[in-house]
Design a protein around this motif. Structure first.
Motif, short mmCIF file in Angstrom:
data_model
loop_
_atom_site.label_atom_id
_atom_site.label_comp_id
_atom_site.label_asym_id
_atom_site.label_seq_id
_atom_site.Cartn_x
_atom_site.Cartn_y
_atom_site.Cartn_z
N ALA A 1 0.82 -1.21 0.00
CA ALA A 1 0.00 0.00 0.00
C ALA A 1 0.85 1.26 0.00
CB ALA A 1 -0.93 -0.01 1.21
N VAL B 1 2.01 1.83 -3.47
CA VAL B 1 0.93 2.32 -4.33
C VAL B 1 0.72 3.82 -4.12
CG1 VAL B 1 -1.57 2.25 -4.70
CG2 VAL B 1 -0.30 0.12 -4.43
N ILE B 2 0.65 4.24 -2.88
CA ILE B 2 0.38 5.65 -2.58
C ILE B 2 1.57 6.52 -2.97
CG2 ILE B 2 -0.22 7.28 -0.75
CD1 ILE B 2 -2.46 5.32 -1.71
N VAL C 1 -10.41 4.78 -3.81
CA VAL C 1 -9.80 3.45 -3.89
C VAL C 1 -10.88 2.44 -4.23
CG1 VAL C 1 -8.55 1.65 -2.65
CG2 VAL C 1 -8.01 4.06 -2.22
N CYS D 1 -4.43 0.89 1.50
CA CYS D 1 -4.20 2.07 0.65
C CYS D 1 -4.97 3.27 1.20
CB CYS D 1 -4.61 1.80 -0.79
SG CYS D 1 -3.44 0.79 -1.74
#
Length: 361
Positions: free
Chosen positions: A168, A171-172, A185, A195
């Motif tokens: 996560a 991803v961020i 999301v 996330c």
């Protein structure tokens, strides 16, 4: 011999391992205890392992894309444990330290590795990805720099969730979330929910999670304090418009993350973004799908993929939990004994709870 007949409690657990032999065919097996080969090696007594969707997919289908289980393979890669032995050159860890385990060992020599993107290593040896064995064993060996010491405020159970939290975080980071951003999301599974938590920790002012399971949306609202969206059986464009309207974002969201891999969610995310917004694909679905390419072009969107975790992601994940910026305790909704590992997989496949963990030996 059936799995029940080979319960862990009935065997000498020197290095008992949970092995996938074929589709839905598993067994407990004694494996050699890994030896310290490199002076920077660390031997870990694995204490907790979370079950990931990829683990379940290998158990149910025997493959993911080109990765096919051709030989017996130990499952598991979301783990924490206690240092049991260290190599002669190890300086940052000692026997007895509790660690989160980053389960992919890069070659350190290919171009991605040398450029600082080791998670894209051309020769990555990743746990429980054929042909490499995973961490659902009593002992597992890792290099020192892929073991992250857990502060006293972080339990070993929480340590097992550092792996999906690291996903996560990556991803961020890929999304470039900054304070004040609005983020949507798609997919309220463990990674999607993490996330959401990470986006909030990065300063996003609005975080919305979308899913078709009401129970997961309720979990997100209760434990993460984010707004939720239940898509209707209408077009992606219609869902995107309602998503924007309900959240007073007529221009669209700054960031959209898909953690579901579902084609309708991908389309909705693209349509829900503002002009110049950023889309990150984190969920893995069909290898090919229809795609709203004209919308991507007309909005001049930043479209990115996200794969596992890179430099600094695990370290930051540990810090976020240690400082209380993210709580992962609530994510653990079921715990199984090692000898009941197969039942853990069955329950996980049925969609029970959020994150299931298996206790080690």
């Amino acid at each position: 011999m059936s799995l029940a007949e080979t319960k862990a409690s009935q065997l000498c657990p020197a290095n008992l391992s949970f092995v996938l032999e074929g589709i839905k065919k598993v067994k407990f097996e004694e494996r050699p205890i890994p030896e310290i080969i490199d002076p920077y090696d660390v031997l870990i007594n694995v204490k907790y392992t979370g079950i990931c969707g990829s683990d379940v997919h290998y158990w149910e289908h025997g493959s993911i894309g080109d990765f096919v289980v051709r030989d017996p393979m130990v499952l598991g890669h979301e783990s924490s444990g206690i240092v049991s032995k260290v190599g002669s050159a190890v300086t940052t860890l000692k026997v007895g330290d509790q660690v989160a385990m980053e389960p992919g060992i890069p070659c350190r020599r290919c171009e991605p590795c040398k450029s600082g993107r080791y998670h894209l290593c051309l020769y990555m040896a990743f746990a429980a990805t054929p042909p490499y064995d995973g961490t659902l064993a009593r002992y597992y060996r890792l290099p020192e720099d892929f073991c992250y010491k857990l502060p006293s405020s972080v339990s070993l159970k929480e340590g097992a969730l550092i792996e999906p939290l690291g996903v996560a975080v990556h991803v961020i980071k890929q999304a470039g979330v900054v304070p004040g951003n609005s983020v949507v999301v798609f997919g309220a599974g463990p990674v999607g929910l993490l996330c959401c938590a990470t986006a909030k920790a990065f300063g996003a002012s609005r975080v919305i999670v979308s899913d078709i399971q009401q129970s997961r949306l309720e979990f997100a609202k209760k434990h993460l304090g984010v707004d939720t969206f239940l898509p209707a059986r209408v077009s992606a464009g219609e869902n995107a418009n309602r998503l924007k309207e309900e959240n007073n974002l007529s221009a669209g969201f700054d960031v959209a993350v898909d953690a579901s891999g579902a084609e309708p969610a991908v389309h909705t995310g693209v349509h829900a973004l503002r002009t110049g917004g950023t889309y990150v694909q984190a969920g893995m679905g069909k290898s090919e799908m229809n795609f709203p390419i004209m919308t991507v072009c007309a909005k001049e969107l930043n479209f990115k993929g996200s794969f596992r975790y890179g430099s600094g992601d695990y370290k930051l994940a540990v810090e976020l939990v240690a400082t209380g910026k993210i709580s992962v305790k609530e994510f653990i909704t079921a715990e199984f004994k090692f000898e009941d590992a197969e039942q853990a997989y069955i329950d996980m496949k049925s969609g029970k709870g959020i994150k299931t963990i298996i206790a080690g030996l």
